[in-house]
Design an enzyme around this catalytic site. Structure first.
Site, PDB file in Angstrom:
ATOM      1  N   ASP A  38       1.021  -1.242  -0.034  1.00  0.00           N
ATOM      2  CA  ASP A  38       0.010  -0.186   0.115  1.00  0.00           C
ATOM      3  C   ASP A  38       0.923   1.274   0.002  1.00  0.00           C
ATOM      4  O   ASP A  38       2.104   0.979   0.354  1.00  0.00           O
ATOM      5  CB  ASP A  38      -1.036   0.103   1.272  1.00  0.00           C
ATOM      6  CG  ASP A  38      -2.320   0.565   0.952  1.00  0.00           C
ATOM      7  OD1 ASP A  38      -2.226   1.917   0.419  1.00  0.00           O
ATOM      8  OD2 ASP A  38      -3.314   0.192   1.117  1.00  0.00           O
ATOM      9  N   TYR A 155     -11.797   7.584 -14.175  1.00  0.00           N
ATOM     10  CA  TYR A 155     -12.044   6.084 -13.585  1.00  0.00           C
ATOM     11  C   TYR A 155     -12.433   5.228 -14.465  1.00  0.00           C
ATOM     12  O   TYR A 155     -12.057   4.013 -14.544  1.00  0.00           O
ATOM     13  CB  TYR A 155     -12.837   6.341 -12.388  1.00  0.00           C
ATOM     14  CG  TYR A 155     -13.114   5.253 -11.573  1.00  0.00           C
ATOM     15  CD1 TYR A 155     -12.187   5.097 -10.628  1.00  0.00           C
ATOM     16  CD2 TYR A 155     -14.095   4.532 -11.527  1.00  0.00           C
ATOM     17  CE1 TYR A 155     -12.310   3.864  -9.749  1.00  0.00           C
ATOM     18  CE2 TYR A 155     -14.534   3.384 -11.012  1.00  0.00           C
ATOM     19  CZ  TYR A 155     -13.522   2.971 -10.000  1.00  0.00           C
ATOM     20  OH  TYR A 155     -13.771   1.865  -9.197  1.00  0.00           O
ATOM     21  N   ILE A 188     -19.771  -1.369  -3.424  1.00  0.00           N
ATOM     22  CA  ILE A 188     -19.183  -2.167  -2.078  1.00  0.00           C
ATOM     23  C   ILE A 188     -18.879  -1.032  -1.133  1.00  0.00           C
ATOM     24  O   ILE A 188     -18.339  -0.226  -1.156  1.00  0.00           O
ATOM     25  CB  ILE A 188     -17.775  -2.953  -2.586  1.00  0.00           C
ATOM     26  CG1 ILE A 188     -18.351  -3.600  -3.751  1.00  0.00           C
ATOM     27  CG2 ILE A 188     -17.688  -3.804  -1.334  1.00  0.00           C
ATOM     28  CD1 ILE A 188     -19.103  -4.647  -3.892  1.00  0.00           C
TER      29      ILE A 188
END
Length: 251
Positions: A38, A155, A188
């Site tokens: 990350d 995106y 989600i």
């Protein structure tokens, strides 16, 4: 699902939270050794894994930078000696604006993380898997890789690109023991959705209204799909973009 994951090594990028964390924990529960990558330093997911009796390491990595990704894969091999599974999940939503108002900075950053980042990961993952003659890669696309969304041109373009890249890599490695697929999550419940909704009731209702099942998906539901794609039960599955979306793209 047969437990073929024990003592295998699984990389999860963007593994500090959300879908990435849920997938890392799912791999760990199956006995895999976990590498969390990350951009922000965080040991929290690894701490959870170790508390479960698992084994893992955290590596700070900006997937849009070649040197970081190269160093990440080298660290995996130095530490564990192998790489069996990779869930290339790291991504950003970028800023919202119509196509004509999308800034060049937003375009470049979103494409760099979401698309270039996955290409860089595969660039270094595939050679290590080829050494073993076997491996599985799952790239995280989105329902935005299957349909358009107003106001998110960078995106949407990045997530469509992930699917094309996935299909190409799958074909290139189909006879070389490596399967490559994409998972396409719907809406989600993750920190990304919290940022998009601002946790405001009206905005949340708008997003849940997009889902035919009438609710947000859970990160664990995406994790289950990723593990299935990585398992031997999916041994004849490669090059697909799998929606896990509560019926979103069926509309």
């Amino acid at each position: 699902m047969e437990n073929g994951f024990k003592n295998k090594v699984a990389l999860v990028t963007g593994g500090s939270s959300g879908i990435g964390r849920a997938t890392a924990l799912a791999f760990a529960r199956k006995g895999a050794k976990i590498v969390i990558a990350d951009w922000a330093e965080s040991q929290e997911t690894i701490d959870i894994i170790e508390n479960l009796g698992g084994d893992g390491i955290f590596v700070k990595c900006d997937v849009s930078k070649n040197a970081d990704v190269k160093s990440l894969i080298e660290k995996i091999i130095t530490t564990f000696g192998r790489l069996d599974y990779a869930f290339n999940n790291a991504g950003i939503e970028g800023s919202s604006a119509p196509t004509q108002d999308c800034s060049e900075e937003n375009w470049d950053k979103t494409i760099s993380v979401n698309l270039k980042g996955i290409w860089l990961c595969m660039k270094y993952e595939i050679p290590e898997m080829l050494k073993k003659g076997k491996g599985v890669i799952v790239n995280c696309s989105s329902v935005a890789g299957l349909v358009g969304f107003q106001g998110l041109p960078a995106y949407v373009a990045s997530k469509h690109g992930v699917i094309g890249l996935t299909k190409t890599a799958a074909l290139e490695n189909a006879k070389r023991g490596i399967r490559v697929n994409a998972v396409c999550p719907g809406v989600i419940q993750t920190p990304m959705i919290d940022r998009l909704t601002g946790k405001e009731k009206e905005s949340i209702e708008q997003f849940t209204g997009l889902e035919p099942v009438g609710r947000f998906g859970k990160p664990e539901e995406i994790a289950n799909a990723v593990l299935w794609l990585c398992s031997d039960e999916a041994s004849f599955v490669t090059g697909i973009a799998m929606p896990v979306d509560g019926g979103f793209v069926a509309q």
